[in-house]
Enzyme design. Structure first.
Site, short mmCIF file in Angstrom:
data_model
loop_
_atom_site.label_atom_id
_atom_site.label_comp_id
_atom_site.label_asym_id
_atom_site.label_seq_id
_atom_site.Cartn_x
_atom_site.Cartn_y
_atom_site.Cartn_z
N HIS A 60 -29.40 -119.18 53.99
CA HIS A 60 -29.84 -118.58 55.25
C HIS A 60 -30.53 -119.68 56.05
O HIS A 60 -31.75 -119.79 56.11
CB HIS A 60 -30.80 -117.42 55.02
CG HIS A 60 -31.43 -116.95 56.30
ND1 HIS A 60 -30.73 -116.30 57.28
CD2 HIS A 60 -32.68 -117.09 56.78
CE1 HIS A 60 -31.53 -116.06 58.30
NE2 HIS A 60 -32.71 -116.54 58.03
N ASP A 117 -27.41 -112.25 59.24
CA ASP A 117 -26.33 -113.15 59.68
C ASP A 117 -25.00 -112.42 59.67
O ASP A 117 -24.18 -112.57 60.57
CB ASP A 117 -26.29 -114.38 58.78
CG ASP A 117 -27.66 -115.03 58.66
OD1 ASP A 117 -28.12 -115.58 59.66
OD2 ASP A 117 -28.28 -114.93 57.59
#
Ligand code: NAI
Length: 334
Positions: free
Chosen positions: A187, A159
């Site tokens: 996440h 990410d």
């Protein structure tokens, strides 16, 4: 010459492992002088596929790669490992609720936690990639009480890399000119990609990303949504989830943990919350961290948190508390 270390990769017959194993064997993660023995864990039905992976690893003809140990037995896989990439997990199938996914994975990470506790080195560094990664790391640690909590982490580096690349594209600079973008929280789609503290180097001078973007509200809207949904966008296009980029991020995460972060920079890792930034303790939450070479990570302290950021942090922390409650409910039923 350095002695080889044992490194385990679970889900070794899968697609992320396929890209990750090359990096490990080539020395980009543990350094060009560190020989490794690779322990490859997968489930019994995948042993034939794993044989093929072993053949390819041999055919790399890389001198740092010493022993290769393919196995379906956690006791063998986790024996004396110094680093563990927990990639294998039960994938989400059509119609499966988040809860069902959690239940299936709690079982896997309980077994692997117990095996780490019994067989791994006590200073083993553990990176959980398999989803739901943060809560899997929490469960794994719960079943490995002899290993310090600080040795467990889950991956939000993909990410972070996505966010860094998106900012570089927006600012029209090379990707390495953007630094200090943060991923907070889980996440999952509640994660908060935060560019408020990020910097960019433009024509030799460094300034804050929000200033360089003239405070436009793209950072609070499109940017956040694009990063949160990037994984789904890759699946929609490729019909398979991110693998090359996920493997590269796993290598980045472990390399920085092993070798240390660059001076003046930080990276995001999901780790046990110690209450920093008012986040509840005992959830595995992604924070900005710095790491001394061969040292412990430290959560970066004192960053100002805006009201907008606070609301985002609360949402993702709440989700992690719910996942934790679900996971413990599943475990109590057994
Ligand atoms: P894959 O399905 O290609 O491979 C997974 C492998 O794990 C399979 O070979 C399977 O047999 C194995 N496996 C299942 N249960 C196991 C067990 N108990 N022990 C050992 N091996 C086991 O999946 P892929 O694409 O490699 O992804 C792996 C995981 O990583 C998934 O959970 C995925 O959601 C997650 N992921 C996480 C990301 C992150 O940023 N944290 C990014 C991308 C994927």
């Amino acid at each position: 010459p350095m002695k080889p270390i044992n490194v385990v990769v679970t889900g070794a017959a899968g697609q992320i492992a396929y890209s990750l194993l090359y990096q490990l064997a080539a020395g980009t993660v543990f350094g060009p002088d560190q020989p490794i023995n690779l322990h490859l864990l997968d489930i019994p039905v995948m042993m034939k596929v794993l044989e093929g992976v072993v053949m390819e690893l041999e055919d790399l003809a890389l001198p740092l790669l010493r022993e290769i140990v393919p196995t379906a037995d956690p006791a063998v896989a986790f024996k004396d490992v110094a680093a563990a990439f927990l990639v294998g997990a039960m994938p989400r199938k059509e119609g499966m609720e988040r809860k069902d996914l959690l239940a299936a994975n709690v079982e896997i990470f309980k077994v692997q936690g117990e095996a780490l506790d019994k067989y791994a080195r006590k200073d083993v560094k553990i990176l959980v990639v398999g989803n739901p990664a943060n809560t899997n790391a929490l469960i794994c640690s719960h079943y490995a009480p002899s290993i310090p909590k600080q040795n467990f982490s889950a991956m939000t580096r993909l990410d972070q890399n996505r966010a860094q690349a998106a900012l570089a594209a927006r600012l029209n600079v090379q990707v390495d000119q953007v630094k200090k973008v943060i991923i907070w929280g889980n996440h999952s789609s509640t994660q908060y990609p935060d560019a408020a503290h990020a910097t960019v180097t433009l024509q030799g001078s460094t300034k804050s990303v929000p200033a360089a973007l003239n405070q436009d509200n793209w950072l609070q809207t499109t940017f956040v949504e694009t990063i949160q949904k990037r994984g789904a966008a890759v699946i929609a296009a490729r019909k398979m989830s991110s693998a090359m980029s996920a493997a590269k991020a796993a290598g980045d995460h472990m390399r920085d943990w092993w070798m240390g972060t660059k001076p003046g920079e930080y990276v995001s890792m999901a780790v046990f919350s110690d209450g920093s930034y008012g986040i509840p303790q005992n959830i595995v939450f992604s924070f900005p961290v710095t790491i001394e070479p061969h040292g412990q990570y430290k959560i970066v302290q004192g960053l100002p948190i805006s009201e907008f950021a606070r609301s985002k942090l609360t949402v993702t922390a709440n989700e992690l508390e719910e996942e934790r409650a679900e996971a413990y409910k599943v475990l109590q039923k057994k």
